[in-house]
Design an enzyme around this catalytic site. Structure first.
Site: not given
Length: 794
Positions: A344, A534-535, A540, A642, A646
């Protein structure tokens, strides 16, 4: 149904309707619905046994399942029935659903993917078990105090869990430490110095239309002697309970900080604990039903969800060789034939490795087996012509500096299939971290792009939109999400656009009301809701978003005459408790929010909000309300994502880099229905290799330089002017995540978003085309590919 719920309330909860509180009604409803689920669960298990079916075993350190009541009754097709039954008793189903706690079994995309996969495996009627840990406190409950993240224990099990069933008969000893002896027959015999008992706790996983119910089996730990009475009676009460405390520590917290030797030891103990219990359970079940352990690959497919359960490879070898007396070569072929490994991430810190002395002290027999596996693999590499450099990267033992056991290499070597989770990610696996292993085993790596369950992420969290789609194209997309493509023919329909926009506004009103009650913040539901949830991690790039927010704030104040699009910037996510910069980014988001939200110069044109304690239930509120989905990771660093799927499924446009599954989303929705910016993965790699100078980028961009200076000099932190100095200096000095390099492109892309938002018919058509063209990203499709290409069960 009302009578059944009332009967459960009286006889199982011990309350009558007059005395019952909302939590009593919740428990009574769950227990009533559970009766139907149990019957289907037993029937599913018996059918698999009768058919001699091959089973799938999905091993994951996380399962972010969220609340289960709404999910279960929707998949059973009983939502309307139960809503009416409760209403006749004076109870609102929506209200009691809200008080069901989120299961604290995960943190981010890895765990939510595992939960979607469990639902899809049941939906596709595949006999499957999920295996993980029953965390008592999970990740943590996040509170924001004066803008800072505060970690508190998550107490989701404080009042029990009506969904779970303890299976005392499924209990296994898991050992640690000790030594390895040789028996008279010349076989190895591991004598652990310490052992705990792993007890199975099962939760049913209901598939769509209730056709199949699979099992999520989570392990809890108990000491063999919960209390030492001799020590207790001698007055040493703490030592008397030490064994039980040590066992319970294994299942307390998800991802305990591993910055200390004790933290590293606990992480390794956790991973071996759940891996060993799961492998013992799988082998026991196989032998019970099929007799011969040699047929394991024919009847069991074990999928390792990332590197955390990689020690399972050595554990299965131990059981086959030491307990079932197979020779090494035969055990190795069985092991490879049984395991598949999903990678991942390409981040080095996530490709776990353990100091060799720690690993050997904790798992001495496994260390012997890893040396034996490594010898076999390295001999293969030498025979294939690998040079010293290639051999050193293929080796299961990292010899550079402190010797460490490479768990990703163990998982790769011990599996017949190794998959990435998006097309770009899979290509990068072949080119970077697994390049030499790929050359040695060129047929092993394959791609399985991630997916999400449309039941949870459309039907349940956005029923208004789901109803409109059903009216326009029929309900067939609930069984086959790719039928959403039929919406393309209606994307230009003005009436449909109005209906979809009306649902979106209602969702934004609901989120605004929730935030007003929770955070005393008033938002304009007509503004563009720009969301990054998100985390919190530097790759990110929440920091890129925040720096651009500061630049936008400055521009709005400097040019009030321009026709600005009102915008609400929404952030949420947790930072790992030992991740200093991530926690500082959360503080920065809150400092910016405090300044911007009280500045009359911007009024309603810009609002910033950081929502605390992000979890599945919060995502279900935010995603249907989002207009813009921020997927802005440094290219080449996000495996898939993901959340991007969504948001698109719920009619948000994506602003993003060519990273992870963004690339495949772009290919499916079309360039005109997504906003792409920034460096590609190849360009990022080239910049790093050729001496990237971020200082020149910052000084060459007026907007970026002003924003960075404002943050660095304390404009947003007057109580501590130097709070963000080092964070901003990092952008000048190294900027590994390319914030400065991508800033101008990102800033321009955001102005393109403003332009598109100004054309509401065009925006609405793009939103509909996003919904129409992301049905391929259903986890049903992903699981069908796993089942066909890796597991051999379809």
């Amino acid at each position: 149904m009302a009578e059944q719920i009332l009967d459960t309330l009286v006889h199982r909860i011990g309350k009558d309707a007059q005395a019952a509180r909302p939590h009593d009604w919740l428990a009574a409803t769950i227990l009533t619905v559970r009766n139907d689920i149990i019957e289907r669960w037993m029937a599913s298990t018996k059918a698999a046994h009768a058919a001699g079916a091959k089973r799938v075993y999905y091993l994951s350190l996380e399962f972010l399942i969220g609340r289960l009541l709404r999910d279960a009754i929707a998949n059973l097709g009983r939502t309307d029935e139960i809503t009416r039954a409760l209403a006749s008793l004076g109870v609102d189903l929506a209200e009691i659903e809200e008080i069901e706690p989120d299961a604290a079994l995960g943190n981010g995309g890895l765990g939510r993917l595992a939960a979607c996969f469990m639902e899809s495996m049941a939906t596709l009627e595949l006999p499957a078990y999920g295996y993980g840990i029953r965390y008592v406190n999970g990740m943590f409950r996040q509170r924001i105090d004066d803008g800072w993240q505060v970690e508190l224990p998550e107490t989701w099990l404080a009042h029990g869990n009506p969904w779970e069933f303890e299976r005392r008969e499924s209990a296994y000893l898991v050992g640690f430490g000790g030594e390895v002896e040789t028996t008279d027959a010349g076989r190895a015999h591991w004598k652990p110095a310490e052992a705990v008992q792993a007890i199975a706790v099962d939760t049913p996983a209901v598939g769509w239309r209730g056709k199949r119910v699979n099992t999520l089996r989570l392990w809890t730990a108990r000491a063999l002697d919960p209390i030492r009475l001799d020590a207790f009676n001698a007055g040493d009460h703490e030592r008397a309970l030490q064994g039980q405390v040590r066992a319970e520590t294994l299942v307390r917290v998800l991802y305990p900080a591993d910055s200390t030797p004790a933290g590293q030891e606990l992480r390794l103990r956790q991973e071996y604990f759940f891996s060993s219990a799961s492998i013992q359970d799988i082998v026991r079940r196989h032998v019970q039903y099929f007799g011969d352990v040699r047929t394991l690959p024919d009847k069991a497919a074990i999928q390792l969800n990332d590197t955390h359960p990689a020690v399972s490879v050595a554990e299965l070898m131990r059981l086959l060789i030491d307990h079932h007396e197979l020779d090494f070569d035969e055990a190795w072929e069985i092991t490879k034939g049984t395991f598949g490994y999903t990678n991942h991430t390409l981040l080095p810190e996530a490709l776990e490795s353990w100091p060799l002395p720690l690993f050997e002290r904790m798992l001495p027999r496994h260390m012997q087996l890893i040396y034996a596996i490594n010898a076999r693999v390295l001999r293969e590499a030498r025979r294939s012509g690998a040079d010293d450099r290639a051999v050193s990267t293929i080796s299961l033992i990292d010899e550079g500096g402190e010797r460490r056991v490479r768990m990703a290499n163990l998982a790769f070597a011990g599996s017949h299939s190794v998959n990435g989770v998006a097309a770009l990610h899979t290509d990068l696996m072949k080119q970077t971290v697994f390049a030499d292993l790929h050359r040695l085993y060129p047929e092993r790596i394959n791609n399985k792009t991630n997916g999400i369950t449309p039941r949870r992420w459309l039907q349940q969290c956005n029923p208004g939109l789901c109803g409109i789609l059903s009216d326009v194209i029929g309900p067939g997309f609930l069984d086959d999400a790719e039928k959403l493509s039929e919406l393309n023919a209606h994307a230009g329909d003005a009436a449909l656009q109005e209906h979809v926009a009306g649902v979106k506004r209602a969702n934004k009103e609901a989120l605004s009301s929730f935030l007003r009650d929770r955070m005393k913040l008033r938002l304009d539901p007509d503004a563009l809701f720009d969301v990054q949830i998100k985390r919190i991690h530097e790759y990110k790039r929440q920091l890129l978003n925040l720096v651009e927010t500061v630049a936008l704030y400055d521009q709005i104040r400097s040019h009030p005459e321009r026709d600005w699009s009102p915008r609400v910037k929404i952030f949420a996510g947790k930072a790992a408790s030992s991740y200093h910069n991530a926690k500082l980014i959360i503080k920065l988001a809150n400092d910016i929010a405090r300044r911007v939200n009280t500045d009359p110069a911007v009024g309603e044109l810009l609002k910033v909000v950081f929502i605390p304690n992000y979890n599945v239930s919060l995502a279900e509120k935010i995603i249907p309300a989002a207009d813009l989905s921020e997927q802005i990771s440094t290219a080449g660093m996000e495996a898939s994502g993901t959340g991007n799927m969504k948001f698109a499924l719920n009619g948000a446009l994506t602003i993003g880099t060519l990273d992870g599954a963004n690339i495949e989303i772009k290919d499916r929705v079309g360039d005109e229905n997504i906003v792409i910016f920034g460096l590609t993965a190849e360009e990022v790699a080239a910049k790093r290799a050729n001496g990237y100078v971020p200082r020149a980028m910052i000084e060459g961009s007026r907007e970026l330089a002003q924003a960075v200076k404002a943050i660095a000099t304390g404009v947003f932190s007057p109580d501590d002017p130097h709070r963000y100095r080092d964070l901003m200096n990092g952008l000048y000095d190294h900027d590994w995540f390319m914030v400065a390099a991508d800033f101008d492109a990102y800033h321009s892309a955001q102005r393109e978003v403003d332009r598109r938002w100004g054309d509401q018919p065009g925006w609405r058509a793009s939103a509909i085309r996003n919904i129409a063209n992301v049905g391929w990203f259903s986890s049903d499709r992903t699981i069908a590919e796993y089942a066909r290409d890796i597991w051999g069960v379809m």
